[in-house]
Design a protein around this motif. Structure first.
Motif, mmCIF file in Angstrom:
data_model
loop_
_atom_site.group_PDB
_atom_site.id
_atom_site.type_symbol
_atom_site.label_atom_id
_atom_site.label_comp_id
_atom_site.label_asym_id
_atom_site.label_seq_id
_atom_site.Cartn_x
_atom_site.Cartn_y
_atom_site.Cartn_z
ATOM 1 N N LEU A 19 -44.915 8.041 25.104
ATOM 2 C CA LEU A 19 -44.505 9.341 24.569
ATOM 3 C C LEU A 19 -43.143 9.309 23.882
ATOM 4 O O LEU A 19 -42.826 10.225 23.113
ATOM 5 C CB LEU A 19 -44.451 10.378 25.702
ATOM 6 N N GLN A 20 -42.345 8.296 24.137
ATOM 7 C CA GLN A 20 -40.931 8.302 23.746
ATOM 8 C C GLN A 20 -40.716 8.501 22.242
ATOM 9 O O GLN A 20 -39.785 9.184 21.840
ATOM 10 C CB GLN A 20 -40.248 7.015 24.201
ATOM 11 N N THR A 21 -41.545 7.945 21.407
ATOM 12 C CA THR A 21 -41.359 8.098 19.955
ATOM 13 C C THR A 21 -42.202 9.220 19.357
ATOM 14 O O THR A 21 -41.666 10.109 18.689
ATOM 15 C CB THR A 21 -41.660 6.767 19.243
ATOM 16 N N PRO A 22 -43.532 9.230 19.568
ATOM 17 C CA PRO A 22 -44.332 10.273 18.880
ATOM 18 C C PRO A 22 -44.080 11.690 19.384
ATOM 19 O O PRO A 22 -44.123 12.640 18.592
ATOM 20 C CB PRO A 22 -45.781 9.846 19.147
ATOM 21 N N LEU A 23 -43.806 11.872 20.693
ATOM 22 C CA LEU A 23 -43.622 13.230 21.209
ATOM 23 C C LEU A 23 -42.405 13.922 20.601
ATOM 24 O O LEU A 23 -42.511 15.093 20.186
ATOM 25 C CB LEU A 23 -43.531 13.199 22.736
ATOM 26 N N VAL A 80 -54.880 6.169 30.440
ATOM 27 C CA VAL A 80 -56.097 6.604 31.127
ATOM 28 C C VAL A 80 -56.997 5.414 31.429
ATOM 29 O O VAL A 80 -57.539 5.295 32.536
ATOM 30 C CB VAL A 80 -56.845 7.648 30.273
ATOM 31 N N SER A 81 -57.157 4.503 30.458
ATOM 32 C CA SER A 81 -57.998 3.337 30.696
ATOM 33 C C SER A 81 -57.398 2.441 31.777
ATOM 34 O O SER A 81 -58.132 1.842 32.573
ATOM 35 C CB SER A 81 -58.177 2.544 29.402
ATOM 36 N N TYR A 82 -56.066 2.348 31.821
ATOM 37 C CA TYR A 82 -55.407 1.566 32.881
ATOM 38 C C TYR A 82 -55.696 2.185 34.247
ATOM 39 O O TYR A 82 -56.021 1.477 35.211
ATOM 40 C CB TYR A 82 -53.903 1.522 32.620
ATOM 41 N N TYR A 83 -55.583 3.515 34.318
ATOM 42 C CA TYR A 83 -55.870 4.196 35.578
ATOM 43 C C TYR A 83 -57.334 4.020 35.972
ATOM 44 O O TYR A 83 -57.648 3.757 37.145
ATOM 45 C CB TYR A 83 -55.546 5.685 35.449
ATOM 46 N N ILE A 129 -47.806 4.080 36.283
ATOM 47 C CA ILE A 129 -48.522 4.869 35.289
ATOM 48 C C ILE A 129 -47.583 5.880 34.641
ATOM 49 O O ILE A 129 -47.629 6.123 33.425
ATOM 50 C CB ILE A 129 -49.722 5.578 35.941
ATOM 51 N N GLY A 130 -46.698 6.503 35.448
ATOM 52 C CA GLY A 130 -45.741 7.459 34.900
ATOM 53 C C GLY A 130 -44.780 6.805 33.919
ATOM 54 O O GLY A 130 -44.496 7.360 32.845
ATOM 55 N N ILE A 131 -44.277 5.628 34.266
ATOM 56 C CA ILE A 131 -43.354 4.909 33.378
ATOM 57 C C ILE A 131 -44.064 4.504 32.088
ATOM 58 O O ILE A 131 -43.513 4.617 30.988
ATOM 59 C CB ILE A 131 -42.782 3.672 34.103
ATOM 60 N N LEU A 132 -45.315 4.018 32.220
ATOM 61 C CA LEU A 132 -46.081 3.630 31.034
ATOM 62 C C LEU A 132 -46.318 4.835 30.122
ATOM 63 O O LEU A 132 -46.210 4.729 28.892
ATOM 64 C CB LEU A 132 -47.417 3.028 31.473
#
Length: 551
Positions: A67-71, A120-123, A59-62
């Protein structure tokens, strides 16, 4: 010289100096924020990613991938907004600030939506798979589909409001449209809330077999936003029933209180025959079928007399010998599993008695360790081992399935039972996946519950847990008995005399009701019960005719 001084004192020179200072401050702040952004990017997207990979945190990696581009874009816009605030003399500063804020809102809306739909939906989906409740299996897809729409609506309103667009009329119009839609879609909303009530009350689970008001038998497949999907066994088609109609309908759930299915056969026998002898023949036939429930010792004896290879009436059946061999193997596996369950039941009773005795005067550290030792023996019998780790100096205990599946453990015996079941010549290919999923879910829930009880024992020095520890143990065993018990005594085949009629010629007829359970009605595309009933019925008639009992 005087002209030069006049030029230097002019307002234009002061304005240029002001612009120079503002521009210098702007570039300085922009450089500082750029360096901070670069450091933050390295820490978040390289250091944290490496940590998540070592911890195997999917989940952390996902989350980092999303976040890598928009953040970074959001950070750049925020830093630019802060830095550009130094350019106070800029003519269109307010408009630029507003546009930057609108861009931040727009990208943030996309980011929040992506985080929810993918993280969140994956979790939530992972959580729903680990719970025994059925409502979350339905609510999670509903929330996944509706919440992103709400997020985009809120983001759109904030975006337009930031640009200075007056939304008063839009809000009034939106309220009016909502009222009209609510009135027009009242049936859909009624079905939606009825679906929620069905999920919360849980009168059935997915896969349960129910009888509808018209007498048809169906399998519950899914509960949607508006409709419940049922599979009609007899006609092999799907039935879509509005949730409100299903909520108000009187349902008979054949899968409660257990998943085994109940059948009744009515048989006429001669009035001048011995009913007790006829009942004995019928009981032997029902018990000898491998797919019916009953006392395992009696079934093992009876199965030798059911599938007789030398019987010419049965020689045409290709799977005759394999069915007999399969039935014998599976019954042996079931018997071993039953013995192991009885052993674990006694061990759990002893543990609960030990806890009740020790907790009378409070549990100290030594007594808690003693209880842990007793529970560890039970975990070994089940097929789990305790793993101890000390991350950051704190001791953690958790359960892991034992690698050696040749051991005489509950899990290994359960696996052997399911593997023998998969050799049944009557089941179809899809049934192997049904049995595997059922087995995996049982083991996952068992591990979760036994691990929870382990944590309660470890933390038993808590005054609340100390007084409730025996109750938790009884609750655990009751759950295990409900999930893993092969059959109960009341599921033994029963034969009753229903009716006696006397004809004009004086010949009488006795109607016998034969009631028996089958193992799993969901197999063979839900036709397993019909096949077993037909086979049992045919063999009973054949045996009674041979004895001149059948009317």
């Amino acid at each position: 010289m005087l002209k030069v001084l006049q030029v230097l004192d002019s307002p234009s020179i002061n304005f240029l100096l002001l612009i120079k200072n503002e521009l210098s401050n702007f570039l300085g702040d922009l450089l500082i924020w750029t360096i901070l952004a670069f450091i933050l990017y390295i820490v978040v997207f390289y250091g944290t990613r490496s940590l998540f990979r070592r911890l195997n945190n999917e989940i952390g990696i996902l989350t980092l991938n999303i976040l890598q581009t928009p953040l970074p874009i959001i950070f750049i816009l925020i830093f630019l907004k802060i830095a550009i605030s130094n350019l106070e003399s800029l003519e269109y500063l307010a408009i630029i600030q507003r546009l930057l804020t609108a861009a931040i809102i727009l990208i943030s809306t996309y980011l929040v939506s992506a985080l929810f739909t993918q993280v969140v939906s994956y979790y939530l989906s992972q959580y729903a798979e680990k719970t025994e409740a059925e409502w979350d299996d339905v609510l999670v897809p509903i929330v996944k589909n509706t919440l992103p729409i709400i997020i985009f609506l809120i983001g759109s309103f904030l975006f337009l409001q930031t640009l200075g667009i007056d939304l008063t009329g839009l809000w009034v119009g939106f309220g009016g449209v909502t009222f009209v839609l609510g009135f027009a879609l009242k049936d859909i909303l009624s079905n939606f809330f009825s679906g929620l009530v069905l999920l919360i009350d849980t009168p059935f689970q997915f896969g349960d077999v129910v009888a509808l008001k018209d007498g048809s038998t169906a399998v519950i497949k899914s509960v949607g936003i508006r409709l419940t999907t049922l599979y009609l066994i007899e006609s092999h088609c799907d039935l879509f029933l509005p949730n409100a109609a299903l909520e108000s309908e009187k349902l008979i759930n054949f899968s409660r209180p257990n998943p085994n299915y109940y059948y009744t056969i009515t048989l006429p026998i001669r009035g001048d025959c011995d009913p007790n002898q006829a009942i004995k023949i019928i009981e032997e036939v029902v018990l000898s079928h491998p797919d019916t429930l009953g006392d395992l010792d009696k079934k093992l004896v009876a199965i030798e007399n059911f599938y007789r290879v030398s019987d010419r009436l049965l020689d045409a059946q290709d799977n005759l010998l394999s069915k007999k061999e399969f039935g014998h193997k599976r019954l042996i596996a079931e018997q071993k599993l039953k013995i192991k369950l009885a052993e674990i039941k006694q061990a759990m009773k002893d543990l609960i008695s030990k806890i009740q005795f020790l907790e009378k005067e409070g549990l100290d550290g030594g007594e808690i360790r003693e209880i842990q030792g007793y529970y560890l023996d039970i975990l070994i019998k089940v097929g789990f081992k305790v793993i101890s780790e000390k991350p950051r100096g704190k001791k953690l205990l958790y359960l892991k399935e034992s690698e050696n599946m040749d051991e005489d453990t509950l899990i290994s015996l359960l696996r052997s039972w399911y593997e023998n079941w998969q050799e049944d010549p009557d089941i179809i290919e899809e049934d192997n996946e049904v049995l595997k999923v059922e087995f995996d879910r049982k083991i996952a829930f068992l591990k979760m519950r036994m691990d929870k009880f382990l944590q309660q024992i470890v933390n038993a020095n808590n005054s609340f847990l100390e007084t409730k520890l025996d109750d938790y143990g009884e609750e655990l065993w009751k759950w295990m008995e409900d999930r893993f018990q092969i059959y109960a005594a009341w599921q033994h085949p029963k034969i009753w005399m229903n009716n006696v009629t006397i004809g004009r010629s004086g010949e009488g007829t006795i109607d016998l009701a034969v009631k028996f359970f089958i193992d799993n009605v969901k197999l063979e595309q839900c036709q397993r019960g019909n096949r077993i009933r037909s086979e049992v019925h045919g063999e009973i008639v054949r045996r009674l005719r041979q004895a001149y009992f059948y009317r």
